[in-house]
Design an enzyme around this catalytic site. Sequence first.
Site, PDB file in Angstrom:
ATOM      1  N   PRO A  11      20.318  34.163  33.887  1.00 39.72           N
ATOM      2  CA  PRO A  11      19.215  34.310  34.837  1.00 39.72           C
ATOM      3  C   PRO A  11      18.366  33.047  34.998  1.00 39.72           C
ATOM      4  CG  PRO A  11      18.794  35.544  32.822  1.00 39.72           C
ATOM      5  CD  PRO A  11      20.223  35.105  32.775  1.00 39.72           C
ATOM      6  N   ASN A  12      17.950  32.863  36.243  1.00 37.00           N
ATOM      7  CA  ASN A  12      17.055  31.782  36.660  1.00 37.00           C
ATOM      8  C   ASN A  12      17.707  30.403  36.721  1.00 37.00           C
ATOM      9  OD1 ASN A  12      14.695  33.524  36.916  1.00 37.00           O
ATOM     10  ND2 ASN A  12      14.815  33.683  34.693  1.00 37.00           N
ATOM     11  N   ARG A  19      13.024  24.574  39.112  1.00 35.64           N
ATOM     12  CA  ARG A  19      12.272  25.352  38.141  1.00 35.64           C
ATOM     13  C   ARG A  19      11.856  24.480  36.958  1.00 35.64           C
ATOM     14  NH1 ARG A  19      15.687  28.562  33.655  1.00 35.64           N
ATOM     15  NH2 ARG A  19      14.030  29.800  32.746  1.00 35.64           N
ATOM     16  N   TYR A  24      13.577  21.448  32.373  1.00 35.60           N
ATOM     17  CA  TYR A  24      15.011  21.586  32.674  1.00 35.60           C
ATOM     18  C   TYR A  24      15.588  20.437  33.497  1.00 35.60           C
ATOM     19  CZ  TYR A  24      14.136  26.258  30.886  1.00 35.60           C
ATOM     20  OH  TYR A  24      13.792  27.316  30.081  1.00 35.60           O
ATOM     21  N   ASN A  75      25.626  29.254  29.091  1.00 39.53           N
ATOM     22  CA  ASN A  75      24.172  29.166  28.952  1.00 39.53           C
ATOM     23  C   ASN A  75      23.640  30.526  29.416  1.00 39.53           C
ATOM     24  OD1 ASN A  75      21.454  28.804  29.024  1.00 39.53           O
ATOM     25  ND2 ASN A  75      21.503  26.859  30.131  1.00 39.53           N
ATOM     26  N   ALA A  78      17.689  33.478  29.328  1.00 40.34           N
ATOM     27  CA  ALA A  78      16.879  34.342  28.467  1.00 40.34           C
ATOM     28  C   ALA A  78      17.694  35.464  27.810  1.00 40.34           C
ATOM     29  CB  ALA A  78      15.723  34.927  29.271  1.00 40.34           C
ATOM     30  N   HIS A  81      18.423  35.559  23.983  1.00 40.04           N
ATOM     31  CA  HIS A  81      17.486  36.071  22.972  1.00 40.04           C
ATOM     32  C   HIS A  81      17.396  37.591  22.962  1.00 40.04           C
ATOM     33  CE1 HIS A  81      16.548  31.848  23.371  1.00 40.04           C
ATOM     34  NE2 HIS A  81      16.062  32.035  24.587  1.00 40.04           N
ATOM     35  N   ASP A  88      28.571  41.336  22.323  1.00 45.06           N
ATOM     36  CA  ASP A  88      29.740  42.213  22.165  1.00 45.06           C
ATOM     37  C   ASP A  88      30.886  41.768  23.073  1.00 45.06           C
ATOM     38  OD1 ASP A  88      28.451  43.737  20.265  1.00 45.06           O
ATOM     39  OD2 ASP A  88      28.046  45.443  21.588  1.00 45.06           O
ATOM     40  N   GLU A  99      27.975  27.609  23.191  1.00 42.25           N
ATOM     41  CA  GLU A  99      26.673  28.007  23.761  1.00 42.25           C
ATOM     42  C   GLU A  99      25.888  26.732  24.088  1.00 42.25           C
ATOM     43  OE1 GLU A  99      24.574  30.409  20.907  1.00 42.25           O
ATOM     44  OE2 GLU A  99      22.648  30.237  21.969  1.00 42.25           O
ATOM     45  N   HIS A 101      22.206  25.133  25.706  1.00 42.21           N
ATOM     46  CA  HIS A 101      20.837  25.233  26.229  1.00 42.21           C
ATOM     47  C   HIS A 101      20.388  23.851  26.653  1.00 42.21           C
ATOM     48  CE1 HIS A 101      20.659  29.306  24.916  1.00 42.21           C
ATOM     49  NE2 HIS A 101      21.144  28.912  23.745  1.00 42.21           N
ATOM     50  N   ILE A 102      19.857  23.781  27.852  1.00 37.85           N
ATOM     51  CA  ILE A 102      19.413  22.494  28.393  1.00 37.85           C
ATOM     52  C   ILE A 102      18.232  21.979  27.566  1.00 37.85           C
ATOM     53  CG2 ILE A 102      18.384  21.399  30.437  1.00 37.85           C
ATOM     54  CD1 ILE A 102      19.946  23.600  32.075  1.00 37.85           C
ATOM     55  N   SER A 103      17.290  22.868  27.288  1.00 35.53           N
ATOM     56  CA  SER A 103      16.117  22.487  26.495  1.00 35.53           C
ATOM     57  C   SER A 103      16.409  22.686  25.007  1.00 35.53           C
ATOM     58  CB  SER A 103      14.921  23.351  26.909  1.00 35.53           C
ATOM     59  OG  SER A 103      15.155  24.706  26.581  1.00 35.53           O
ATOM     60  N   ARG A 108      10.525  25.126  21.032  1.00 34.97           N
ATOM     61  CA  ARG A 108       9.751  25.935  21.975  1.00 34.97           C
ATOM     62  C   ARG A 108       9.217  27.203  21.283  1.00 34.97           C
ATOM     63  NH1 ARG A 108      13.010  26.421  27.418  1.00 34.97           N
ATOM     64  NH2 ARG A 108      10.934  27.097  28.112  1.00 34.97           N
ATOM     65  N   ARG A 112      12.330  32.078  21.288  1.00 35.57           N
ATOM     66  CA  ARG A 112      13.556  31.395  21.725  1.00 35.57           C
ATOM     67  C   ARG A 112      14.386  30.895  20.544  1.00 35.57           C
ATOM     68  NH1 ARG A 112      12.612  30.763  27.358  1.00 35.57           N
ATOM     69  NH2 ARG A 112      10.391  30.548  27.748  1.00 35.57           N
TER      70      ARG A 112
HETATM   71  C1  DQA Z   1      17.659  28.026  28.328  1.00 37.54           C
HETATM   72  C2  DQA Z   1      16.618  28.365  27.260  1.00 37.54           C
HETATM   73  C3  DQA Z   1      16.213  29.824  27.340  1.00 37.54           C
HETATM   74  O1  DQA Z   1      15.260  30.131  26.334  1.00 37.54           O
HETATM   75  C4  DQA Z   1      15.587  30.100  28.699  1.00 37.54           C
HETATM   76  O2  DQA Z   1      15.256  31.470  28.811  1.00 37.54           O
HETATM   77  C5  DQA Z   1      16.445  29.663  29.823  1.00 37.54           C
HETATM   78  C6  DQA Z   1      17.173  28.402  29.714  1.00 37.54           C
HETATM   79  C7  DQA Z   1      17.989  26.511  28.348  1.00 37.54           C
HETATM   80  O3  DQA Z   1      18.977  26.157  28.993  1.00 37.54           O
HETATM   81  O4  DQA Z   1      17.276  25.706  27.772  1.00 37.54           O
HETATM   82  O5  DQA Z   1      16.477  30.279  30.873  1.00 37.54           O
HETATM   83  O6  DQA Z   1      18.841  28.724  28.035  1.00 37.54           O
END
Ligand code: DQA
Length: 149
Positions: A11-12, A19, A24, A75, A78, A81, A88, A99, A101-103, A108, A112
């Site tokens: 998501p997002n 964003r 990011y 990725n 959210a 978490h 599963d 896995e 994560h950009i950040s 943080r 997270r």
């Molecule tokens: C994220 C980190 C997550 O905590 C956050 O909810 C995201 C992006 C990252 O790529 O850093 O949407 O996965």
Amino acid sequence: MSNLVYILNGPNLNLLGKRQPHIYGHETLADIEADCARLAAELGLEIRLLQSNHEGQIIDWIHEARTDACGIVINPGAFTHTSVAILDALNAFEGAVIEVHISNVHKRESFRHHSYVSLRADGVIAGCGTQGYQFGLRRVAMLAATAKA
Ligand code: DQA
């Protein structure tokens, strides 16, 4: 064995580039796709980059990857978490899982710091910006080649 790698985004992440760019960055998902496609060609892989804001859709793609793909770079946004269901689904996938994560999620908020997906992931990349996807792809290439040997 398939040479296809799924690059799944939660998501997002459709809003990447717009964003919270201070967190990011300015690259869009289309930029990431172009960078990964170039690298995949070098590595002898193909990619399918997908994004959804819906947990069930991501789970359906992971199920599809069971027969179609040698690896998954994910990725989960959210859902990282919160989602036992994505964990599963990944546990039912036999190839390499990285896995991304950009950040740097560990720098943080504390919510997270926990990842359900990490319980399955063969590797975790965080805080390397959008380059993390390319690192993930390289790692999948290596793990897939080792699994073939
Ligand atoms: C994220 C980190 C997550 O905590 C956050 O909810 C995201 C992006 C990252 O790529 O850093 O949407 O996965």
